[in-house]
Design a protein around this motif. Structure first.
Motif, short mmCIF file in Angstrom:
data_model
loop_
_atom_site.label_atom_id
_atom_site.label_comp_id
_atom_site.label_asym_id
_atom_site.label_seq_id
_atom_site.Cartn_x
_atom_site.Cartn_y
_atom_site.Cartn_z
N UNK A 145 6.46 -21.18 -59.13
CA UNK A 145 5.33 -20.26 -59.24
C UNK A 145 5.23 -19.68 -60.65
N UNK A 146 6.37 -19.27 -61.19
CA UNK A 146 6.39 -18.68 -62.53
C UNK A 146 6.03 -19.71 -63.59
N UNK A 171 -3.46 -16.15 -53.18
CA UNK A 171 -3.77 -14.92 -53.90
C UNK A 171 -2.58 -13.98 -53.96
N UNK A 172 -1.89 -13.83 -52.82
CA UNK A 172 -0.73 -12.94 -52.77
C UNK A 172 0.40 -13.49 -53.62
N UNK A 173 0.69 -14.78 -53.51
CA UNK A 173 1.80 -15.35 -54.28
C UNK A 173 1.51 -15.34 -55.77
N UNK A 174 0.26 -15.52 -56.16
CA UNK A 174 -0.08 -15.45 -57.59
C UNK A 174 0.12 -14.04 -58.11
N UNK A 175 -0.30 -13.04 -57.32
CA UNK A 175 -0.11 -11.64 -57.73
C UNK A 175 1.37 -11.29 -57.80
N UNK A 176 2.14 -11.83 -56.84
CA UNK A 176 3.59 -11.60 -56.84
C UNK A 176 4.23 -12.21 -58.09
N UNK A 180 6.41 -10.34 -60.96
CA UNK A 180 7.78 -10.77 -61.23
C UNK A 180 7.97 -11.16 -62.69
N UNK A 181 6.96 -11.78 -63.29
CA UNK A 181 7.07 -12.21 -64.68
C UNK A 181 7.25 -11.02 -65.63
#
Length: 222
Positions: A145-146, A171-176, A180-181
């Protein structure tokens, strides 16, 4: 068994080197200091940090999640890791938060959303720790994801469910991933225990948790 001399200036975390002398009982020891750069990256501005977390909260609630307004982002000693703390009294039985299970970065959802990655990790099963085999899959997925966020590549969710569920999950995983980044964790317990192990342990006494965290930090550094 026979005693070995430990250098007077040795500190927790040092590497002890043993050199054998003329006899089996003649050993000399020397301590080598760690040379890891433990400096945290520069943090994002506080307003940017708030924007990222608000976006994550908005994505989760839009996907069916719930959040108690008595909870806020903050830190608390002795851990001092940015997280969730209560700023008002909470009644017994009061719901704090809830998230639909299909939004979890859990082994089941990861296997559905990223089958190719899952098969690649499964192929390494013989080389992975036996205690928590699924953790490697979750860690690899978060890393993916990162990486996709850094490369500005869209995440392709292969998971099952309605188009709306897949869209919300993306959408949720992209925002997460964006949150995190930007986490530098300058006061993470692993970092603090590595910088000052003696002081860190003293702060936690009489609990043995300080020593446990220190040992865990060795694995991260090595």
């Amino acid at each position: 068994f026979f005693p070995l001399p430990v250098p007077a200036d040795a500190q927790p975390g040092d590497t002890l080197t043993l050199r054998r002398g003329a006899s089996v009982h003649d050993w000399q020891t020397s301590a080598s200091r760690m040379s890891h750069d433990l400096t945290a990256p520069s943090p994002v501005p506080p307003d940017q940090d708030s924007i990222l977390h608000e976006a994550l909260l908005k994505a989760v609630t839009a996907a069916g999640g719930r959040w108690n307004s008595k909870l806020v982002r903050g830190t608390s000693p002795p851990l001092r890791v940015p997280g969730i703390i209560a700023h008002e009294a909470i009644r017994a039985g009061e719901i704090l938060a809830s998230t639909p299970s299909h939004l979890f970065v859990a082994p089941k959802t990861v296997r559905l959303a990223a089958p190719h990655l899952s098969r690649a990790i499964d192929a390494l099963a013989a080389e992975l720790p036996r205690e928590q085999p699924e953790m490697t899959l979750q860690a690899a997925f978060v890393a993916q994801l990162l990486a996709e966020l850094e490369d500005d590549r869209p995440f392709i969710d292969k998971g099952h469910g309605s188009d709306a569920d897949v869209s919300m999950r993306k959408s949720v995983w992209a925002a997460f991933a964006r949150v995190l980044r930007c986490e530098t964790l300058p006061e993470h317990p692993y970092r603090l225990s590595a910088i000052d192990p003696v002081g860190f342990r003293a702060e936690w006494r009489p609990s043995p948790e300080g020593e446990i965290i220190e040992r865990l930090s060795w694995g991260v550094r090595l």
